[in-house]
Design a protein around this motif. Sequence first.
Motif, mmCIF file in Angstrom:
data_model
loop_
_atom_site.group_PDB
_atom_site.id
_atom_site.type_symbol
_atom_site.label_atom_id
_atom_site.label_comp_id
_atom_site.label_asym_id
_atom_site.label_seq_id
_atom_site.Cartn_x
_atom_site.Cartn_y
_atom_site.Cartn_z
ATOM 1 N N THR A 1 55.299 52.650 26.054
ATOM 2 C CA THR A 1 55.200 53.635 25.447
ATOM 3 C C THR A 1 54.145 54.812 26.266
ATOM 4 N N LYS A 2 54.478 56.060 25.800
ATOM 5 C CA LYS A 2 53.378 57.055 26.598
ATOM 6 C C LYS A 2 51.748 56.968 26.162
ATOM 7 N N LEU A 3 51.893 55.969 25.021
ATOM 8 C CA LEU A 3 50.155 55.560 25.096
ATOM 9 C C LEU A 3 49.550 54.209 25.785
ATOM 10 N N GLU A 4 51.001 53.510 26.085
ATOM 11 C CA GLU A 4 49.921 52.844 26.865
ATOM 12 C C GLU A 4 50.252 52.812 28.198
ATOM 13 N N ARG A 5 51.245 54.025 28.937
ATOM 14 C CA ARG A 5 50.734 54.470 29.820
ATOM 15 C C ARG A 5 49.087 55.201 30.332
ATOM 16 N N ARG A 6 48.838 55.829 29.110
ATOM 17 C CA ARG A 6 47.314 56.242 28.831
ATOM 18 C C ARG A 6 46.746 55.685 28.898
ATOM 19 N N ASP A 7 46.923 54.719 27.902
ATOM 20 C CA ASP A 7 46.011 53.548 28.599
ATOM 21 C C ASP A 7 45.575 52.728 29.239
ATOM 22 N N HIS A 8 46.886 52.434 30.399
ATOM 23 C CA HIS A 8 46.363 51.538 31.741
ATOM 24 C C HIS A 8 46.034 53.064 32.464
ATOM 25 N N ARG A 9 45.812 54.613 32.421
ATOM 26 C CA ARG A 9 45.280 54.952 33.593
ATOM 27 C C ARG A 9 43.659 55.005 33.688
ATOM 28 N N ALA A 10 43.654 54.890 31.641
ATOM 29 C CA ALA A 10 42.414 55.023 31.455
ATOM 30 C C ALA A 10 41.463 53.759 31.368
ATOM 31 N N ALA A 11 42.219 52.268 31.873
ATOM 32 C CA ALA A 11 41.495 51.213 32.234
ATOM 33 C C ALA A 11 41.471 51.788 34.173
ATOM 34 N N TRP A 12 42.180 51.518 34.335
ATOM 35 C CA TRP A 12 42.158 51.869 35.413
ATOM 36 C C TRP A 12 41.249 53.038 36.213
ATOM 37 N N LEU A 13 40.421 54.426 35.813
ATOM 38 C CA LEU A 13 39.615 55.094 35.941
ATOM 39 C C LEU A 13 38.270 54.443 35.218
ATOM 40 N N PHE A 14 38.121 53.761 34.855
ATOM 41 C CA PHE A 14 36.619 52.497 34.140
ATOM 42 C C PHE A 14 36.974 51.869 35.581
ATOM 43 N N LEU A 15 38.204 51.155 36.057
ATOM 44 C CA LEU A 15 37.750 50.384 37.190
ATOM 45 C C LEU A 15 37.570 50.579 37.725
ATOM 46 N N ALA A 16 37.369 51.819 38.665
ATOM 47 C CA ALA A 16 37.461 52.687 39.774
ATOM 48 C C ALA A 16 36.079 52.416 40.386
ATOM 49 N N PRO A 17 35.318 52.663 39.729
ATOM 50 C CA PRO A 17 33.430 52.711 40.537
ATOM 51 C C PRO A 17 33.562 51.363 40.594
ATOM 52 N N MET A 18 33.447 50.402 39.781
ATOM 53 C CA MET A 18 33.346 49.160 40.299
ATOM 54 C C MET A 18 34.614 48.583 41.861
ATOM 55 N N ALA A 19 35.958 49.280 42.116
ATOM 56 C CA ALA A 19 36.467 48.699 42.867
ATOM 57 C C ALA A 19 35.630 49.098 44.090
ATOM 58 N N ALA A 20 35.416 50.475 43.695
ATOM 59 C CA ALA A 20 34.635 51.291 44.848
ATOM 60 C C ALA A 20 33.343 50.494 44.873
ATOM 61 N N ALA A 21 32.724 50.048 44.692
ATOM 62 C CA ALA A 21 31.586 49.231 44.511
ATOM 63 C C ALA A 21 31.919 47.796 45.204
ATOM 64 N N LEU A 22 32.365 47.293 44.896
ATOM 65 C CA LEU A 22 33.040 46.113 45.747
ATOM 66 C C LEU A 22 34.129 45.969 47.060
ATOM 67 N N LEU A 23 34.450 47.051 47.154
ATOM 68 C CA LEU A 23 35.162 47.200 48.463
ATOM 69 C C LEU A 23 33.868 47.731 49.230
ATOM 70 N N LEU A 24 32.500 48.723 48.887
ATOM 71 C CA LEU A 24 31.643 48.757 49.926
ATOM 72 C C LEU A 24 30.719 47.952 50.338
ATOM 73 N N VAL A 25 30.033 46.772 49.082
ATOM 74 C CA VAL A 25 29.399 45.696 49.825
ATOM 75 C C VAL A 25 30.154 44.441 49.637
ATOM 76 N N ALA A 26 31.182 44.233 49.249
ATOM 77 C CA ALA A 26 31.797 42.798 50.025
ATOM 78 C C ALA A 26 32.782 42.938 50.627
ATOM 79 N N VAL A 27 34.092 43.680 50.658
ATOM 80 C CA VAL A 27 34.733 43.595 51.225
ATOM 81 C C VAL A 27 34.654 44.112 52.032
ATOM 82 N N TRP A 28 34.752 45.457 53.132
ATOM 83 C CA TRP A 28 33.856 45.800 54.409
ATOM 84 C C TRP A 28 33.015 45.329 55.342
#
Length: 297
Positions: A3-30
């Motif tokens: 549903t549209k609500l579920e898609r919006r929840d998924h986008r919100a979840a990815w937005l909240f996870l984005a800073p953590m993913a960026a930090a992980l990429l910077l301090v670990a993966v690179w």
Amino acid sequence: MSTKLERRDHRAAWLFLAPMAAALLLVAVWPLGRTFFFAFTDAYLDDPATYSMVGFENFREVFGDPSWWQSVRNTLVFTVVSVAIETLLGLGIALLINEAIPGRGLVRAAMLIPWSIPVVVATKIWDWMLNDQFGVVNKALFEMGAIDRGIAWTSGSWLIMGVTIFIDVWMTTPFMVLLILAGLQLMPADILEAAQVDGVPAWKRFWSITLPLLRPALGVAVLFRVLDALRMFDLAYILSASNENIMTMSIYARNRLISFQELGAGSAASTWVFLIVALIAVVLIGLLRLDRAAGEV
């Protein structure tokens, strides 16, 4: 169909996870990716921009170095012995302070002191206490008549491994106590009370009820400690620098990278450390999952 609500929840979840993913990429993966890259080169630390690709030569060179295998043996001995002792002590202390004993809160607070002291400080304290000339340990043993001269506990002899394990057990047992105690406090009290009312002996209640229910928490505690012990560096290095009797895999990689300035060989050694720790982690996590699945059945 989402549903549209579920898609919006998924986008919100990815937005909240984005800073953590960026930090992980910077301090670990690179950094990890750069280490893998340099492991295939003949680069030196004083001029990392000048290098040529050498394939798996660095990996073969480290693999064939007797000092590397000595460091692997030291690391495994340290890990197995220290984690085993810490688990047994942690289980015993957790069972004790889980009971309603006088001063339980004070004991819990005091128990955290060794764990809260920085590794550098704790190691130097024990190094001074174990000094063969002015250390209080030798002085006490001499006064009791146990020895007739000071023992060089932290010299290059085989004693250094026992001293390192002792200090690590002293510092890290509170960590095991906390994790195991958390597992004990989550156990259903009515089961144990029913067994006690039925006259089941204490040892049988522990073996048949407490220990099986505690296995998940115990497994997680052991997993954390094993992974932490496998990458141990600071305690051994502060205590005896590059002594081969206590040189761990991390110290070996550091020596190749920093002392010898061999960026390629040091990166290869670091990659070997990563692969060994990752393999052991996968095995332990697999065993935990099998144990959990068997418990659910």
